[in-house]
Design an enzyme around this catalytic site. Sequence first.
Site, short mmCIF file in Angstrom:
data_model
loop_
_atom_site.label_atom_id
_atom_site.label_comp_id
_atom_site.label_asym_id
_atom_site.label_seq_id
_atom_site.Cartn_x
_atom_site.Cartn_y
_atom_site.Cartn_z
N ASP A 24 0.41 -1.09 -0.07
CA ASP A 24 0.06 0.05 -0.07
C ASP A 24 0.68 1.11 0.21
OD1 ASP A 24 -2.52 1.05 0.44
OD2 ASP A 24 -1.81 2.20 1.91
N GLU A 39 -2.12 -0.82 -6.40
CA GLU A 39 -3.13 -1.08 -6.78
C GLU A 39 -2.84 0.20 -8.17
OE1 GLU A 39 -6.16 0.55 -4.01
OE2 GLU A 39 -4.74 1.03 -3.40
N ASP A 66 -3.46 1.64 6.68
CA ASP A 66 -2.44 1.35 5.65
C ASP A 66 -2.16 -0.30 5.31
OD1 ASP A 66 -2.61 3.83 5.00
OD2 ASP A 66 -0.68 4.17 5.08
#
Length: 372
Positions: A179, A263, A344
């Site tokens: 993340d 991501e 996170d």
Amino acid sequence: MLLGFRTKLKLNNRQKTIMTKHAGYSRWVFNWGLKAWSMTYQEGLKPTANKLKKFYTNYVKPHYTWQSQLSSRVYQYAFVDLDNAFKGFFNLKGTGYPKFKKKGMNDSFSLDNCGKWIPLGSTRIKLPFIGFVSTYEALPDCQVKKVTISKVGEDWFISFAYEQERQIPEKKTAIVGVDLGIKTLATLSNGEVFPNLKPYRKAAKKLSRMHRNLSRKVKGSNNRHKQRIKLASQHQKVANLRRDYLHKITSYLAKNFSNIVIEDLNVKGMLANRKLAKAISELGFYEFRRQLEYKCRLYGSKLTIVERWFPSSKTCSSCGLIKTDLSLSERIYRCKCGLEMDRDLNAAKVLANQAVGYTVLACGQSAADGSE
Ligand SMILES: [Zn+2]
């Protein structure tokens, strides 16, 4: 496995001059050797590159003081080149009788560290004699005995051969979700964190102060000019710090995990929030992804990119429930199922859960040939 690597150098004018001088030196010595070879051969002697080099070192070089200001490794390699050129000729490799080198045609020279290793890696390296130079693309983390610098058009390139230590995928921890954030640069699903660098933050602060100073200086003034130069070098400093740090993180990930899940970085919400989008681009997330892509290829890891609409930060990593009301200021993720976790870390775990079943957009061994 021995691999070749070649990439463009990022040089300032002073460095370009140094490279030109060394390439000229190499050419000069090669041409001297070729001429001497032909002459001694015609006189009935049996020249070799080694004999000519000895003669050159003792009786010719001392007469040319400009050569003592350049790396002596260069002329050693010019004789190696000459030797290879004649070997090619004698072994009838179709190379023909060696030709004189012309300025601007295949300008190049080689350097070594007198038998010691030259450590390479990242985008800034220290070459023997020449000093620090930069590259646009990061070099593989390795050490070499010799590098060659060559000119193509107006651009200079560095090339070398290196031994690649291929990581055995079985030894790596299988999956990691990463993340990316602002407060913490990277949070891994196994709990490891890479905080935002303090020296970087300090340097960045100084940079914005210098920006303000510059705007106060009178346009066209000498002081403004001086401030400009200072500002440019501070910019460089900040950029280097950031890049080096990102390289550390991406190397660590690619070397130690066989499947890395991140991501897609054009994340929803970030686009809506301009301030956040700016901060994110400043932190170099796009650079992060670029580095990770080629390093995964290099180390044989898989990079999984989760599509941008996936609500990683709102999903519970334990039960999969999606929260609709999670504000950016909430640092702890709390779920009905009892999960309480750093926000996170939860997001990183959610990403790791996505490792199977998501499309792989960029990687060395893509999902289609993921036989490894
Ligand atoms: Zn839950």
